[in-house]
Structures are given as C-alpha cells and as structure tokens.
Write a protein that holds these residues in place. Sequence first.
Motif, PDB file in Angstrom:
ATOM      1  N   GLU A 227       0.883  -1.175   0.000  1.00  0.00           N
ATOM      2  CA  GLU A 227       0.000   0.000   0.000  1.00  0.00           C
ATOM      3  C   GLU A 227       0.917   1.220   0.000  1.00  0.00           C
ATOM      4  O   GLU A 227       1.628   1.472   0.970  1.00  0.00           O
ATOM      5  N   LEU A 228       0.928   1.925  -1.129  1.00  0.00           N
ATOM      6  CA  LEU A 228       1.771   3.112  -1.279  1.00  0.00           C
ATOM      7  C   LEU A 228       0.859   4.334  -1.315  1.00  0.00           C
ATOM      8  O   LEU A 228      -0.075   4.383  -2.111  1.00  0.00           O
ATOM      9  N   VAL A 229       1.112   5.296  -0.420  1.00  0.00           N
ATOM     10  CA  VAL A 229       0.226   6.451  -0.308  1.00  0.00           C
ATOM     11  C   VAL A 229       0.940   7.745  -0.701  1.00  0.00           C
ATOM     12  O   VAL A 229       2.160   7.847  -0.632  1.00  0.00           O
ATOM     13  N   CYS A 230       0.120   8.706  -1.134  1.00  0.00           N
ATOM     14  CA  CYS A 230       0.614  10.021  -1.543  1.00  0.00           C
ATOM     15  C   CYS A 230      -0.424  11.068  -1.136  1.00  0.00           C
ATOM     16  O   CYS A 230      -1.396  10.747  -0.466  1.00  0.00           O
ATOM     17  N   GLU A 231      -0.219  12.300  -1.569  1.00  0.00           N
ATOM     18  CA  GLU A 231      -1.110  13.387  -1.136  1.00  0.00           C
ATOM     19  C   GLU A 231      -2.347  13.552  -2.015  1.00  0.00           C
ATOM     20  O   GLU A 231      -3.411  13.900  -1.525  1.00  0.00           O
ATOM     21  N   THR A 232      -2.206  13.335  -3.327  1.00  0.00           N
ATOM     22  CA  THR A 232      -3.322  13.628  -4.237  1.00  0.00           C
ATOM     23  C   THR A 232      -3.663  12.451  -5.141  1.00  0.00           C
ATOM     24  O   THR A 232      -2.799  11.613  -5.455  1.00  0.00           O
ATOM     25  N   ASP A 233      -4.901  12.437  -5.582  1.00  0.00           N
ATOM     26  CA  ASP A 233      -5.383  11.433  -6.523  1.00  0.00           C
ATOM     27  C   ASP A 233      -4.634  11.561  -7.852  1.00  0.00           C
ATOM     28  O   ASP A 233      -4.371  10.566  -8.527  1.00  0.00           O
ATOM     29  N   PHE A 234      -4.271  12.784  -8.215  1.00  0.00           N
ATOM     30  CA  PHE A 234      -3.537  13.040  -9.459  1.00  0.00           C
ATOM     31  C   PHE A 234      -2.229  12.245  -9.485  1.00  0.00           C
ATOM     32  O   PHE A 234      -1.900  11.592 -10.471  1.00  0.00           O
ATOM     33  N   VAL A 235      -1.477  12.286  -8.385  1.00  0.00           N
ATOM     34  CA  VAL A 235      -0.207  11.547  -8.307  1.00  0.00           C
ATOM     35  C   VAL A 235      -0.470  10.047  -8.237  1.00  0.00           C
ATOM     36  O   VAL A 235       0.245   9.256  -8.852  1.00  0.00           O
ATOM     37  N   ALA A 236      -1.500   9.630  -7.516  1.00  0.00           N
ATOM     38  CA  ALA A 236      -1.815   8.201  -7.401  1.00  0.00           C
ATOM     39  C   ALA A 236      -2.076   7.578  -8.775  1.00  0.00           C
ATOM     40  O   ALA A 236      -1.786   6.400  -8.998  1.00  0.00           O
ATOM     41  N   LYS A 237      -2.596   8.382  -9.708  1.00  0.00           N
ATOM     42  CA  LYS A 237      -2.885   7.880 -11.062  1.00  0.00           C
ATOM     43  C   LYS A 237      -1.686   7.999 -12.004  1.00  0.00           C
ATOM     44  O   LYS A 237      -1.716   7.501 -13.117  1.00  0.00           O
ATOM     45  N   ASN A 238      -0.623   8.669 -11.532  1.00  0.00           N
ATOM     46  CA  ASN A 238       0.583   8.894 -12.335  1.00  0.00           C
ATOM     47  C   ASN A 238       1.308   7.559 -12.568  1.00  0.00           C
ATOM     48  O   ASN A 238       1.495   6.779 -11.642  1.00  0.00           O
ATOM     49  N   SER A 239       1.734   7.305 -13.801  1.00  0.00           N
ATOM     50  CA  SER A 239       2.369   6.019 -14.123  1.00  0.00           C
ATOM     51  C   SER A 239       3.678   5.822 -13.365  1.00  0.00           C
ATOM     52  O   SER A 239       4.025   4.707 -12.983  1.00  0.00           O
ATOM     53  N   GLU A 240       4.405   6.905 -13.110  1.00  0.00           N
ATOM     54  CA  GLU A 240       5.664   6.774 -12.373  1.00  0.00           C
ATOM     55  C   GLU A 240       5.420   6.322 -10.931  1.00  0.00           C
ATOM     56  O   GLU A 240       6.145   5.492 -10.390  1.00  0.00           O
ATOM     57  N   PHE A 241       4.374   6.854 -10.316  1.00  0.00           N
ATOM     58  CA  PHE A 241       3.999   6.452  -8.954  1.00  0.00           C
ATOM     59  C   PHE A 241       3.579   4.980  -8.952  1.00  0.00           C
ATOM     60  O   PHE A 241       3.971   4.213  -8.079  1.00  0.00           O
ATOM     61  N   GLN A 242       2.798   4.589  -9.954  1.00  0.00           N
ATOM     62  CA  GLN A 242       2.329   3.207 -10.033  1.00  0.00           C
ATOM     63  C   GLN A 242       3.486   2.246 -10.297  1.00  0.00           C
ATOM     64  O   GLN A 242       3.537   1.148  -9.722  1.00  0.00           O
ATOM     65  N   ASP A 243       4.438   2.663 -11.133  1.00  0.00           N
ATOM     66  CA  ASP A 243       5.634   1.835 -11.376  1.00  0.00           C
ATOM     67  C   ASP A 243       6.451   1.682 -10.098  1.00  0.00           C
ATOM     68  O   ASP A 243       6.997   0.611  -9.822  1.00  0.00           O
ATOM     69  N   LEU A 244       6.535   2.755  -9.308  1.00  0.00           N
ATOM     70  CA  LEU A 244       7.258   2.711  -8.032  1.00  0.00           C
ATOM     71  C   LEU A 244       6.613   1.682  -7.106  1.00  0.00           C
ATOM     72  O   LEU A 244       7.317   0.861  -6.486  1.00  0.00           O
ATOM     73  N   ALA A 245       5.292   1.700  -7.016  1.00  0.00           N
ATOM     74  CA  ALA A 245       4.576   0.748  -6.155  1.00  0.00           C
ATOM     75  C   ALA A 245       4.845  -0.689  -6.602  1.00  0.00           C
ATOM     76  O   ALA A 245       5.119  -1.577  -5.773  1.00  0.00           O
ATOM     77  N   TYR A 246       4.816  -0.916  -7.904  1.00  0.00           N
ATOM     78  CA  TYR A 246       5.082  -2.251  -8.457  1.00  0.00           C
ATOM     79  C   TYR A 246       6.517  -2.689  -8.132  1.00  0.00           C
ATOM     80  O   TYR A 246       6.754  -3.828  -7.706  1.00  0.00           O
ATOM     81  N   ASP A 247       7.473  -1.778  -8.318  1.00  0.00           N
ATOM     82  CA  ASP A 247       8.881  -2.095  -8.030  1.00  0.00           C
ATOM     83  C   ASP A 247       9.094  -2.426  -6.555  1.00  0.00           C
ATOM     84  O   ASP A 247       9.867  -3.323  -6.219  1.00  0.00           O
ATOM     85  N   ILE A 248       8.397  -1.703  -5.681  1.00  0.00           N
ATOM     86  CA  ILE A 248       8.527  -1.969  -4.237  1.00  0.00           C
ATOM     87  C   ILE A 248       7.909  -3.338  -3.913  1.00  0.00           C
ATOM     88  O   ILE A 248       8.480  -4.110  -3.142  1.00  0.00           O
ATOM     89  N   ALA A 249       6.779  -3.657  -4.537  1.00  0.00           N
ATOM     90  CA  ALA A 249       6.159  -4.976  -4.329  1.00  0.00           C
ATOM     91  C   ALA A 249       7.102  -6.082  -4.811  1.00  0.00           C
ATOM     92  O   ALA A 249       7.260  -7.114  -4.136  1.00  0.00           O
ATOM     93  N   MET A 250       7.770  -5.865  -5.954  1.00  0.00           N
ATOM     94  CA  MET A 250       8.732  -6.845  -6.467  1.00  0.00           C
ATOM     95  C   MET A 250       9.903  -7.006  -5.482  1.00  0.00           C
ATOM     96  O   MET A 250      10.347  -8.117  -5.206  1.00  0.00           O
TER      97      MET A 250
END
Length: 199
Positions: A80-103
């Motif tokens: 579960e990776l959290v940020c301040e705004t929905d805009f960033v949560a939908k950002n592909s770089e943020f989503q890639d970061l979450a995936y990399d951390i899960a890996m």
Amino acid sequence: MSEKTKISAGIVKELRDETGASIMDCRNALEEASGDMQKAKDFLRAKGKERAEKKSDRETGQGIVAAYIHSNKQVGAMVELVCETDFVAKNSEFQDLAYDIAMHIAAMNPKYLSIDDASGKEKEEFEHVTREELSSENKPEEIIEKIVSGKIKKHFEELSLLSQPFVKDNNITVGDLLKEKIAKIGENIQIKNFVRFKI
C-alpha cells in the motif's frame, strides 16, 4: 567550476534521462560537480533527500495497492503506497514505483518497514544471542559493546524494508528510492503496509 568546463545540452539531457530531475536542477548539479556525472547524481540525490524531509509531515490521503507475483507463481507481495493527491496516485511513475517496491518485497522478504518497527523484545533476544556467541572471545568490554551494537544494527537493517538495498539498484536503499521519487514528483510518498506470500 573552472571556466573551461562547459556544460553541454547533451550531458544535461543524459543526466535528466537517468534521474528524472528538472533541466535546471541537472544543469546546476553538473555545474556544481564540474561536469562529473557521478558527482552530479550524488548532488541531486542529496538535494532530493532535503526536499523529501521537508515534505514528510504532509498528509497522505490517496494512493494505490500494487501487487507482484513472481513467474513461478510461488511468491508474491502486495504494498500500500500512499501520496497526497489522486492526481499523483494515477501517475504512471507512482504506479511503477509501487510495483517495483512490491517486487522488492517478494525478492528480499523484509520483516519490518523500518528498524523502529522491531520490538524491544526482539532486539533484546538478538542481543542476548550475540553476547553468548562473543562470550568465549577474550576481548575488552568496550570492544564487545561496539561489536554487539554493530551486529544489532546490521541485523535489523537487513530485515527492514527502508534500509534494504533496492533490488533493481544496489547502490541505493528503498528509503533512498522513496526520497528520490518524493523530490521528483513533489509530494509526500509513504509505504503504509506490505505483505509477502510464499508457497
């Protein structure tokens, strides 16, 4: 910087491609490092950590849950990776970061988020075992104290997600990776929860 050191647009672009920092930050870092690419990266990393510290108190009410399942279908992780705004949560770089951390979690099996999450009891038990191992050695007490302290720190760093060397780049920890992304994206980003599954 010596007057002879010219910072070309090409080297600025190369640093930007590698780090994702702004053109201005890349140019400043290269000027500060007299054109040395590695020193410029170190400079940007240090600047990123400063920015991350300033944002660490900001509220994180948005985010995503990301999952990674290894190709053998025997190991998986969720974060579960959290940020301040929905805009960033939908950002592909943020989503890639979450995936990399899960890996990373699937590969490295951290037990805690940070060293602070290890209980006093666990630390005491590890300290007791370490002292038992050292009891047969004829060393002065102050040396034994240093060895025990070092072993405790190393042991719990190896088990803590934020202290572990990042699986895709051993030169940085997961904590450093987070700080770099905070500096680049401009929002507070935190790992809230994680879980690992293994058959």
